[in-house]
Motif scaffolding. Sequence first.
Motif, mmCIF file in Angstrom:
data_model
loop_
_atom_site.group_PDB
_atom_site.id
_atom_site.type_symbol
_atom_site.label_atom_id
_atom_site.label_comp_id
_atom_site.label_asym_id
_atom_site.label_seq_id
_atom_site.Cartn_x
_atom_site.Cartn_y
_atom_site.Cartn_z
ATOM 1 N N ALA A 1 0.886 -1.351 -0.184
ATOM 2 C CA ALA A 1 0.133 -0.176 -0.054
ATOM 3 C C ALA A 1 1.002 1.287 -0.013
ATOM 4 O O ALA A 1 0.610 2.091 -0.774
ATOM 5 N N GLU A 2 1.932 1.409 0.914
ATOM 6 C CA GLU A 2 2.763 2.418 1.006
ATOM 7 C C GLU A 2 3.469 2.608 -0.737
ATOM 8 O O GLU A 2 3.553 3.834 -1.109
ATOM 9 N N MET A 3 4.254 1.645 -1.161
ATOM 10 C CA MET A 3 4.834 1.730 -2.235
ATOM 11 C C MET A 3 3.959 2.083 -3.329
ATOM 12 O O MET A 3 4.296 2.798 -4.230
ATOM 13 N N ALA A 4 2.832 1.447 -3.300
ATOM 14 C CA ALA A 4 1.809 1.851 -4.539
ATOM 15 C C ALA A 4 1.355 3.266 -4.449
ATOM 16 O O ALA A 4 1.239 3.830 -5.518
ATOM 17 N N ASN A 5 1.093 3.616 -3.260
ATOM 18 C CA ASN A 5 0.866 5.240 -3.053
ATOM 19 C C ASN A 5 1.948 5.934 -3.548
ATOM 20 O O ASN A 5 1.869 7.164 -4.387
ATOM 21 N N LYS A 6 3.275 5.779 -3.117
ATOM 22 C CA LYS A 6 4.218 6.424 -3.522
ATOM 23 C C LYS A 6 4.546 6.475 -5.223
ATOM 24 O O LYS A 6 4.749 7.451 -5.645
ATOM 25 N N TYR A 7 4.408 5.292 -5.863
ATOM 26 C CA TYR A 7 4.747 5.323 -7.141
ATOM 27 C C TYR A 7 3.590 5.281 -8.293
ATOM 28 O O TYR A 7 3.505 5.087 -9.349
ATOM 29 N N GLY A 8 2.151 5.698 -7.565
ATOM 30 C CA GLY A 8 1.039 5.634 -8.309
ATOM 31 C C GLY A 8 0.441 4.462 -8.953
ATOM 32 O O GLY A 8 -0.315 4.492 -9.901
ATOM 33 N N PHE A 9 0.429 3.270 -8.303
ATOM 34 C CA PHE A 9 0.030 2.233 -8.539
ATOM 35 C C PHE A 9 -1.585 2.136 -8.042
ATOM 36 O O PHE A 9 -1.765 1.254 -6.733
ATOM 37 N N VAL A 10 -2.432 2.902 -8.566
ATOM 38 C CA VAL A 10 -3.736 3.185 -7.910
ATOM 39 C C VAL A 10 -4.378 1.893 -7.665
ATOM 40 O O VAL A 10 -5.099 1.749 -6.482
ATOM 41 N N SER A 11 -4.634 0.982 -8.592
ATOM 42 C CA SER A 11 -5.385 -0.033 -8.430
ATOM 43 C C SER A 11 -4.788 -1.000 -7.412
ATOM 44 O O SER A 11 -5.415 -1.613 -6.420
ATOM 45 N N PHE A 12 -3.430 -1.400 -7.034
ATOM 46 C CA PHE A 12 -2.903 -1.770 -6.020
ATOM 47 C C PHE A 12 -2.920 -1.321 -4.767
ATOM 48 O O PHE A 12 -2.954 -1.906 -3.670
ATOM 49 N N GLU A 13 -2.933 -0.138 -4.908
ATOM 50 C CA GLU A 13 -3.081 0.770 -3.585
ATOM 51 C C GLU A 13 -4.541 0.620 -3.288
ATOM 52 O O GLU A 13 -4.703 0.165 -1.808
ATOM 53 N N ASP A 14 -5.412 0.590 -3.894
ATOM 54 C CA ASP A 14 -6.804 0.227 -3.477
ATOM 55 C C ASP A 14 -6.883 -1.125 -2.879
ATOM 56 O O ASP A 14 -7.657 -1.505 -1.873
ATOM 57 N N TRP A 15 -6.448 -2.047 -3.858
ATOM 58 C CA TRP A 15 -6.594 -3.494 -3.291
ATOM 59 C C TRP A 15 -5.900 -3.848 -1.755
ATOM 60 O O TRP A 15 -6.648 -4.364 -1.113
ATOM 61 N N ALA A 16 -4.771 -3.012 -1.673
ATOM 62 C CA ALA A 16 -4.122 -3.450 -0.342
ATOM 63 C C ALA A 16 -4.903 -2.857 0.882
ATOM 64 O O ALA A 16 -5.029 -3.391 1.963
ATOM 65 N N ALA A 17 -5.117 -1.555 0.514
ATOM 66 C CA ALA A 17 -6.071 -1.041 1.681
ATOM 67 C C ALA A 17 -7.396 -1.680 2.036
ATOM 68 O O ALA A 17 -7.460 -1.558 3.226
#
Length: 390
Positions: free
Chosen positions: A157-173
Amino acid sequence: MVQFYVWNPAHKLHVLSALLRASKNIFKTVNSRLWIPRAAKRAQDLSHRPLSPLRDTKYYLDDTYDGFCIFQVENTLFKIHRFLLNRDSSVFSDMLGLLPQPDSVNAEGTCDASPIFLTDPAEKFRDLIWALYALPSELCPTTRMVKSDIHRLLNIAEMANKYGFVSFEDWAAQRIYTLAQDPLGLLHTAPPATCARILDLSQILNHENLRLLVSQKLISRILWQQIDTSAILAVAEKHNLSRLQGVSYYRQLVDAERTLTDGRVVPIFKSSTHIEKRMRFLAAHHSLLNLWDQLRHNPPIVNAGGCRSHSHCNASWRQMWLDATTSADIQHHESSADVLQKLKSTVIHLRKAASAHSALNLQCSLDAMEAVTATRERVIEGLIDYFVEF
């Protein structure tokens, strides 16, 4: 007498001529069925020839998606497919677009001698790449998630947020939120540092439901368990979460209390405590003692609620409150600033008293307990005000 036979071929020639005419008719019939004009045959051949193949608009990738890209994270090299890094219009897609073409000699990211350097921890980057390569069955496991998954999910979630992987950020959250909803699971037993990290992530991702859930669980643990609040307080101060700040300061103050030989309870600070903090905490200690004195003499107001004998119930309630707040266990800690513990002991005493006699009718008794709960929530909400700079 010798007989002579004269051979006349005319008959045989007649027969052969008849046979040739018949066969000519047969071949003519067959050819009339099989013969196709040359122009028509060419058109027929073209109609069966396949059209030129079209490139798929999504999955015919150009050269910018081809090959690998090499990163160095801490002391570890990672070689990753470029097309994975271009997902979600991530930061990497812009980064790779600015690099020289992969066929350039020693171009950055094309060989071990010339990697792209990143400042992230290798473990966190490795977990992000795991998500990029993961199969659907790995991203959506059918088995129940376990608490050990939380560190990988936080990293993703932290790395996806930093590098703009929106779908992976939402999935992890969403996976973290699911784990956090277990009433006896993650937030109930995880180390305070892990809980603080989840709280920090909820603020970064603007995930309001996760923030409220984590805050509620942490307030309960801070008040009624002996845990280290330093990591939680750091996040609360970072994001100005006043409710958690107040509870954390309050816990530190109560933990610093010591009973003197004369019976008084006072906070004793470590030698390393800054003088400004000592003054604020001493002022808060004094204010909380005054707060308890006010609560003890002013019981929470119980609404009539249709009670026909509310004056009698109200008088009984005031006497019950006075008895509860002056009980022996509370008097023993009279000089303590632990207002919330005193309220908790008061509630226990009130419930015992309510079951022992029926001085209050059922509705007034329920309303009284709700009034005490509302008072407790107001105290928690206002704790930060006792620790502000003066």
